[in-house]
Design an enzyme around this catalytic site. Structure first.
Site, PDB file in Angstrom:
ATOM      1  N   HIS A 144     -36.191  14.961 -37.606  1.00  0.00           N
ATOM      2  CA  HIS A 144     -37.265  15.659 -36.902  1.00  0.00           C
ATOM      3  C   HIS A 144     -36.768  16.977 -36.314  1.00  0.00           C
ATOM      4  CE1 HIS A 144     -35.080  13.807 -33.597  1.00  0.00           C
ATOM      5  NE2 HIS A 144     -35.627  14.735 -32.819  1.00  0.00           N
ATOM      6  N   HIS A 190     -33.502  22.922 -34.211  1.00  0.00           N
ATOM      7  CA  HIS A 190     -32.392  22.365 -34.985  1.00  0.00           C
ATOM      8  C   HIS A 190     -32.738  20.925 -35.363  1.00  0.00           C
ATOM      9  CE1 HIS A 190     -31.666  20.981 -30.893  1.00  0.00           C
ATOM     10  NE2 HIS A 190     -31.070  19.936 -31.447  1.00  0.00           N
TER      11      HIS A 190
END
Length: 133
Positions: A85, A10
């Site tokens: 990220h 995620h």
């Protein structure tokens, strides 16, 4: 090499910490206008201490704008600068970092966002909303 399972992948827009009642957060997120879908891809690598991550590239202005709209309806959160990220591993591995360093993956469409709860390392979707089409 200890790579996170794909079901845990995620992109965190806002970290809220311990939230005993998710309903007020979901209610606040419901008020956001749904953005248009945008495209991202994995690109490069980095680390936070022992945590290894794959960077993001693509329509980063849309991602940043969406993150700011999310932050605007939520209580104050983590003050650290946003580094888009995808966490890959919680244990740094030089071989994996080297492999990811020059990586540029295919693009994908971001077309939904979720409120996610983490309990004992397991992630649970609490609320999900599709982007405007």
């Amino acid at each position: 090499m200890s790579v996170r399972r794909a079901e845990k992948w995620h992109v965190t827009l806002v970290f809220l910490g311990d939230v005993p009642d998710h309903a007020p957060v979901a209610d606040a997120l419901r008020k956001l206008p749904a953005p248009a879908p945008f495209r991202l891809r994995l690109s490069g690598a980095g680390r936070f201490g022992a945590v290894l991550w794959a960077g993001l590239d693509g329509d980063l202005p849309a991602l940043h704008d969406f993150r700011e709209s999310v932050r605007s309806v939520l209580p104050p959160s983590d003050p650290r600068p946003f580094q888009p990220h995808l966490t890959v591993s919680y244990r740094f591995d030089r071989r994996l970092a080297t492999a990811l360093d020059g990586y540029a993956g295919p693009t994908w469409t971001v077309d939904e966002f979720c409120l996610v709860s983490s309990v004992d390392g397991a992630y649970h979707r609490v609320w999900t909303r599709a982007f405007a089409s």
